[in-house]
Write an enzyme that holds these catalytic residues in place. Sequence first.
Site, short mmCIF file in Angstrom:
data_model
loop_
_atom_site.label_atom_id
_atom_site.label_comp_id
_atom_site.label_asym_id
_atom_site.label_seq_id
_atom_site.Cartn_x
_atom_site.Cartn_y
_atom_site.Cartn_z
N GLY A 1 0.84 -1.20 0.00
CA GLY A 1 0.00 0.00 0.00
C GLY A 1 0.87 1.24 0.00
O GLY A 1 2.06 1.19 0.32
N GLN B 1 2.91 9.93 1.88
CA GLN B 1 4.26 9.36 1.90
C GLN B 1 5.13 9.85 0.75
O GLN B 1 6.35 9.76 0.82
CB GLN B 1 4.19 7.82 1.85
CG GLN B 1 3.61 7.21 3.11
CD GLN B 1 3.47 5.72 2.97
OE1 GLN B 1 2.51 5.22 2.39
NE2 GLN B 1 4.44 4.98 3.47
N CYS C 1 6.18 -0.35 7.36
CA CYS C 1 5.83 0.86 6.62
C CYS C 1 7.02 1.27 5.76
O CYS C 1 8.16 1.26 6.22
CB CYS C 1 5.48 1.99 7.59
SG CYS C 1 4.99 3.52 6.78
N LEU C 2 6.73 1.63 4.52
CA LEU C 2 7.80 2.05 3.61
C LEU C 2 8.48 3.33 4.11
O LEU C 2 9.62 3.60 3.74
CB LEU C 2 7.23 2.27 2.20
CG LEU C 2 6.72 1.00 1.51
CD1 LEU C 2 5.98 1.36 0.22
CD2 LEU C 2 7.86 0.03 1.22
N HIS D 1 -4.13 1.41 7.96
CA HIS D 1 -2.76 1.94 7.98
C HIS D 1 -2.63 3.13 7.01
O HIS D 1 -2.07 4.17 7.37
CB HIS D 1 -1.80 0.80 7.61
CG HIS D 1 -0.36 1.17 7.48
ND1 HIS D 1 0.62 0.68 8.34
CD2 HIS D 1 0.30 1.95 6.58
CE1 HIS D 1 1.80 1.18 7.97
NE2 HIS D 1 1.64 1.95 6.91
N GLU D 2 -3.21 2.97 5.82
CA GLU D 2 -3.11 4.05 4.81
C GLU D 2 -3.99 5.24 5.18
O GLU D 2 -3.59 6.39 4.97
CB GLU D 2 -3.49 3.53 3.41
CG GLU D 2 -2.72 2.32 2.91
CD GLU D 2 -1.22 2.42 3.02
OE1 GLU D 2 -0.67 3.53 3.12
OE2 GLU D 2 -0.57 1.36 3.01
N HIS E 1 -2.17 7.41 7.48
CA HIS E 1 -1.19 8.28 6.82
C HIS E 1 -1.86 9.58 6.37
O HIS E 1 -1.29 10.66 6.50
CB HIS E 1 -0.57 7.60 5.60
CG HIS E 1 0.59 6.69 5.90
ND1 HIS E 1 1.73 7.14 6.54
CD2 HIS E 1 0.81 5.39 5.62
CE1 HIS E 1 2.60 6.13 6.63
NE2 HIS E 1 2.06 5.05 6.08
O1 GNR Z 1 4.10 -2.63 2.51
C1 GNR Z 1 3.47 -2.49 3.56
N1 GNR Z 1 3.15 -3.59 4.30
C2 GNR Z 1 2.27 -3.58 5.38
C3 GNR Z 1 2.24 -4.70 6.19
C4 GNR Z 1 1.37 -4.76 7.26
C5 GNR Z 1 0.53 -3.70 7.52
C6 GNR Z 1 0.57 -2.57 6.72
C7 GNR Z 1 1.43 -2.52 5.64
S1 GNR Z 1 1.45 -1.11 4.61
C8 GNR Z 1 3.08 -1.14 4.01
C9 GNR Z 1 3.29 -0.07 2.95
C10 GNR Z 1 3.13 1.29 3.57
O2 GNR Z 1 3.94 1.83 4.26
N2 GNR Z 1 1.99 1.90 3.39
O3 GNR Z 1 1.75 3.08 3.96
NI NI Z 2 2.96 3.12 5.75
#
Ligand code: GNR
Ligand code: NI
Length: 176
Positions: free
Chosen positions: A46, A51, A91-92, A133-134, A137
């Site tokens: 995601g 980001q 998270c990236l 999670h997104e 952000h």
């Molecule tokens: O790549 C991602 N893997 C992930 C694994 C578990 C819960 C959430 C994520 S999102 C993350 C990519 C990212 O940072 N999205 O904002």
């Molecule tokens: Ni993230």
Amino acid sequence: MALLHILRYPDPRLHKVAERVDRVDDRIRKLIKDMAETMYAAPGIGLAATQVDVHQRVIVIDVSETRDQLRVFVNPERVAISGEAEWEEGCLSVPGVFEKVQRAGKITVRALGADGEPYTLEAEGLLAVCIQHEMDHLEGKVFVEYLSRLKQQRILARIKKQERQTPGPEGRRVVL
Ligand code: GNR
Ligand code: NI
């Protein structure tokens, strides 16, 4: 083909609150395309526009194993949540950190797709976790903020040490 630069925690720009998109036009469609390319290349499941330093309410997600089921959420709204889930999240924007976070197990969201048409999706499992999670952000929230103060301090200390050894692309120095 355009890969976008992903901001790294604790960059203050990750805490900006994104604005609603008023029209899915060519500019937004280009953003969606570049975000999808950036997410697949990373690789991640995601990516939120926040980001990549674009403070508009746009999310791309692909939780499929085959990496060919792109989902686009413009102006996502949570309609309902239920149950509980605990996943190890990453998270990236916080590379190398994987920690368990408590979330709702099921979520119903309403959003616009890449075509600008509204749709409703009921999600569970990893997709539900990723959507939450997104959406965080877009509110300026990074998953590490759910962790204990001690864990957050350890993560910041580790990032600070890494930055001393290899400064980021902008030569950015993290001041803690
Ligand atoms: O790549 C991602 N893997 C992930 C694994 C578990 C819960 C959430 C994520 S999102 C993350 C990519 C990212 O940072 N999205 O904002
Ligand atoms: Ni993230």
